[in-house]
Design an enzyme around this catalytic site. Structure first.
Site, mmCIF file in Angstrom:
data_model
loop_
_atom_site.group_PDB
_atom_site.id
_atom_site.type_symbol
_atom_site.label_atom_id
_atom_site.label_comp_id
_atom_site.label_asym_id
_atom_site.label_seq_id
_atom_site.Cartn_x
_atom_site.Cartn_y
_atom_site.Cartn_z
ATOM 1 N N LYS A 45 -56.507 -21.574 -16.986
ATOM 2 C CA LYS A 45 -56.374 -22.421 -15.802
ATOM 3 C C LYS A 45 -56.977 -23.801 -16.012
ATOM 4 C CE LYS A 45 -59.482 -22.288 -12.813
ATOM 5 N NZ LYS A 45 -60.496 -21.981 -11.795
ATOM 6 N N THR A 46 -58.192 -23.867 -16.543
ATOM 7 C CA THR A 46 -58.858 -25.160 -16.717
ATOM 8 C C THR A 46 -58.074 -26.055 -17.665
ATOM 9 O OG1 THR A 46 -61.000 -24.079 -16.351
ATOM 10 C CG2 THR A 46 -61.035 -26.278 -17.335
ATOM 11 N N ASP A 77 -58.530 -27.231 -7.283
ATOM 12 C CA ASP A 77 -58.904 -26.035 -8.045
ATOM 13 C C ASP A 77 -59.398 -24.949 -7.089
ATOM 14 O OD1 ASP A 77 -59.476 -24.338 -10.138
ATOM 15 O OD2 ASP A 77 -61.355 -25.339 -10.682
ATOM 16 N N GLU A 78 -59.245 -23.677 -7.492
ATOM 17 C CA GLU A 78 -59.739 -22.528 -6.717
ATOM 18 C C GLU A 78 -59.260 -22.583 -5.263
ATOM 19 O OE1 GLU A 78 -60.992 -20.179 -8.269
ATOM 20 O OE2 GLU A 78 -62.283 -20.845 -9.899
ATOM 21 N N GLN A 135 -58.232 -13.168 -6.649
ATOM 22 C CA GLN A 135 -59.658 -13.418 -6.863
ATOM 23 C C GLN A 135 -60.315 -14.099 -5.661
ATOM 24 O OE1 GLN A 135 -61.059 -14.399 -10.991
ATOM 25 N NE2 GLN A 135 -58.912 -14.890 -11.353
ATOM 26 N N ARG A 159 -63.667 -9.598 -15.978
ATOM 27 C CA ARG A 159 -64.707 -10.372 -16.671
ATOM 28 C C ARG A 159 -64.845 -9.909 -18.112
ATOM 29 N NH1 ARG A 159 -63.863 -14.203 -14.315
ATOM 30 N NH2 ARG A 159 -62.202 -12.898 -13.480
#
Length: 749
Positions: free
Chosen positions: A45-46, A232-233, A263, A609
């Site tokens: 994503k980043t 973002d997010e 998430q 994770r």
């Protein structure tokens, strides 16, 4: 100067996108119009975010100052800026890139006068906000003990997260505080903030909304300024952030939101998952780009997490996949209790360490902070260094330190540090002047503080109210010391916390973390039960604290699942997957199906994770509120596809494969929850013919413990029984010597 659109036509294709996969490339190139990038865990994503910004600049679609990119954390903003500068050099300097609050504060300082502020306004922290609210409550003659300022602040912040100023809050929404006075108090608070030229964090967005809606010319200026917006997010945005973004994107509609509906785990702090779920409705004709190729986890981990999350109805849907090797299956472990759960994790970690696994690449992710205590104690015993991320270690938490100070005073009245810590906690009306008088007398007469206090109480040097309060405190300490000779130390701590008013203080506290503090205090009682007396327990705590001070370097990571968002580790342990604990009972009772789905998303976050190994465990018995209870495995376990799970049952938990009843449970599941134990267990080894007693209980009932019998204790090792009294055993341990323990903590050797 050429228009950006013209430059775009001239420079298209000049920026290299060769390092992206097809889905990432489509997400980067879909520049114009509304775009929703559904970025699954570990899908890069980043990289997409920063490449999209760089691509927009490099192809001339916009000048840097025409780009607005907002994140949720300063760390994410820093990382994005560093990557962007590495891609396009100094051209990135003009980009408006920062957190929601940072960007909103920048805009607000430019137009502060429009809402009655000066550009030099102060942003208050929580302590300043509470102090201001206490002044307002006092002026209105509202009892702050009954209606705490912290509770009012929490309510005000919720309203601000929803974009509601005092004039927009409905009376029905304000009934819960001080007989409906909350709106008036909120209004006074806002007026006072303006008077002292200050704002709180919630105001930054709220004032921006008022600025834009009340000044169409200012809004139009920013709509023209920001040619492209990137968020973002997005799944974590609250209502105020959503409204702010919609206002800025209304004209050009070039809004790209990146997030993962699977998430969204922060509803308790205002996040609204509906923002991402209704994106296509809010922005008709939007492009939806799904990033599904995962670069973090193995196929088994992704398969287990993906199979579970499909049970959620409120999701847009995506399926993560990877080119990585198959790897190990998710290990499912059934254990007797939390202590054995920690022992097993410690053994596994030591085995991994012997193979060269870095401790810093191992994480224990718990649902509730009180769960860390068993792991901390076990790691201390094994000399395994660890760190607690997102909060203090168990014995370093405020409420635990306070409780320990009370116990230290009972054990050693001359402990001045403990005396000073608890003298006015909770508040007893003993002010700073009395404390100064105490210190002065103690120094001049070379007395412990408690003896100086006795001297002051016997004199006329204090005001009657302070003297009476001090006398009551000394009397309570003396009474507890006398009781300590007559009752167990575990009973004593509960009496001390109740009679001192400390438990009641947290019960009256309406802040979000108060419930967790009460759970930690109950866990403290559980920890004390493992020791023969109060002195032995306090000595253990001293050794733990000394070890904590020396810890450093390569360490195991302990944290809550909420704190783990955005992190990744080679190996992840996920303990406590039991009904009532995970999914959380309180959350489901308050918010029903919505809470259940968020709990499932939290489980999904935990699993994803892990890069290479994931261990899930549940206990047949757990000490809940100081009482042993049989527990039932989490419904999330039954939702994990069996082809991705390796089930390992602990000795004594070998179940009957034909039964689908699951573990017996004393934790009730609300009738509204759409779940029942499966008719046929998905994992035969996890089925159970009935209640599973805690270790030692069944043997005690069948054959009993007898003098001369050999036993095993998880902490003290092997020993011989020298005496039996009800469920208490006197044992001579081969290494640890003579001790008295409860039968629940031993097993036949």
């Amino acid at each position: 100067m050429a228009e950006p659109a013209l430059l775009a036509r001239q420079n298209t294709g000049a920026f290299d996108l060769g390092g992206l996969n097809d889905a990432q490339r489509r997400a980067v190139e879909a520049i114009d119009g509304p775009v929703l990038v559904l970025a699954g865990a570990g899908t890069g994503k980043t990289r997409v975010l920063t490449t999209r910004l760089a691509f927009t600049i490099a192809t001339g679609r916009a000048f840097p100052s025409e780009l607005l990119a907002v994140t949720f954390t300063n760390k994410a903003a820093r990382e994005m800026r560093e990557r962007l500068e590495a891609m396009v050099g100094r051209a990135a300097e003009g980009v408006w890139l920062g957190t929601f609050h940072a960007i909103a504060a920048r805009i607000l300082r430019r137009h502060a006068e429009a809402i009655g502020l000066k550009p030099s306004f102060t942003i208050l922290d929580t302590d300043d906000q509470i102090r201001l609210l206490k002044q307002i409550l006092a002026a209105e003659n509202i009892d702050e003990r009954r209606w705490p300022a912290r509770l009012l602040l929490t309510q005000i912040q919720r309203w601000k997260d929803r974009g509601l100023g005092p004039e927009k809050v409905s009376p029905a929404d304000a009934d819960g505080f001080a007989q409906g006075q909350a709106i008036d108090l909120y209004n006074q608070y806002q007026e006072r903030l303006i008077t002292v030229n200050a704002v709180d964090f919630g105001d930054l967005l709220l004032h921006n909304l008022n600025l834009f809606t009340g000044n169409p010319d200012i809004l139009a200026d920013y709509q023209r300024r920001f040619r492209y917006l990137l968020v973002d997010e997005y799944q974590d945005t609250n209502v105020a952030q959503y409204l702010w973004l919609r206002l800025l994107a209304q004209k050009r509609r070039n809004l790209c939101c990146v997030g993962d509906d699977d998430q969204s785990i922060y509803s308790w702090r205002g996040a609204e998952i509906g923002n991402i779920l209704r994106f296509e409705k809010d922005f008709p004709g939007a492009t939806i780009a799904r990033l599904e190729q995962n670069y973090r986890s193995t196929p088994h981990i992704l398969g287990a997490a993906g199979g579970m999350i499909t049970q959620n109805q409120g999701r847009l849907g995506k399926t993560l996949w990877t080119d990585a090797d198959e790897g190990e299956k998710v290990v499912m472990r059934a254990v007797w209790d939390a202590e054995e759960e920690a022992r097993w994790a410690g053994d596994e970690i030591e085995a991994l360490q012997r193979k060269g696994h870095a401790l810093s690449e191992i994480a224990i992710l718990v649902r509730a902070s009180f769960q860390t205590r068993e792991f901390e104690d076990r790691f201390i015993a094994l000399a395994l260094p660890y760190r607690v991320i997102g909060g203090p270690r168990f014995y370093e938490r405020q409420e635990i330190r306070d409780a320990l100070a009370y116990l230290r005073m009972v054990n050693q009245p001359a402990d001045d540090l403990a005396f000073e810590r608890i003298l006015n906690t909770p508040r007893r009306g003993i002010g700073s002047a009395t404390v100064q008088e105490l210190h002065g007398l103690a120094r001049s007469e070379r007395l412990p503080l408690i003896e100086a206090a006795r001297t002051l109480v016997a004199s006329e040097r204090l005001r009657p109210a302070a003297r009476n309060a001090l006398a009551a405190f000394i009397g309570a300490v003396d009474r507890w010391r006398a009781r300590a000779q007559q009752i167990s130390h575990t009973d004593l701590v509960q009496i001390v916390l109740d009679e001192s008013g400390y438990t009641a203080m947290w019960q009256a506290d309406r802040s979000p973390d108060a419930a967790g503090r009460l759970e930690n205090l109950k866990e403290l009682v559980v920890a004390m039960a493992e020791f023969e007396n109060l002195g032995g327990f306090l000595e253990h705590v001293s050794l733990v604290m000394d070890n904590a001070a020396e810890a450093g370097g390569d360490m195991v990571n302990l944290m809550t699942l909420h704190s783990a968002k955005g992190l990744e580790f080679d190996t992840v342990f996920l303990p406590g997957w039991e009904e009532g604990l995970f999914p959380n009972q309180r959350a489901m009772e308050e918010n029903g199906l919505a809470a259940l789905e968020e709990e499932r998303r939290l489980a999904y976050v935990g699993l994803t994770r892990a890069r290479h190994r994931a261990y899930v465990s549940f206990a047949a018995n757990r000490r809940i509120h100081g009482q042993w209870q049989n527990t039932i495995r989490s419904r999330f376990i039954d939702e994990l596809p069996p082809e991705h799970v390796e089930v390992v049952a602990e000795l004594g938990l070998q179940p009957a494969a034909s039964s689908g009843a699951g573990w017996a449970s004393t934790i009730e599941i609300p009738a509204a929850m759409p779940w029942r134990p499966p008719a046929r267990p998905r994992h035969p080894l996890l089925a159970s013919a009935g209640p599973v007693p805690r270790r030692g209980e069944e043997v005690h009932r069948v054959g009993g413990f007898v003098v001369g019998g050999r036993i095993f204790h998880q902490k003290f090792g092997y020993g011989t029984i020298t005496g039996v009294e009800d469920n208490k055993l006197a044992i001579h341990f081969d290494v640890a010597g003579d001790k008295k323990v409860m039968d629940a903590f031993v097993e036949h050797a």
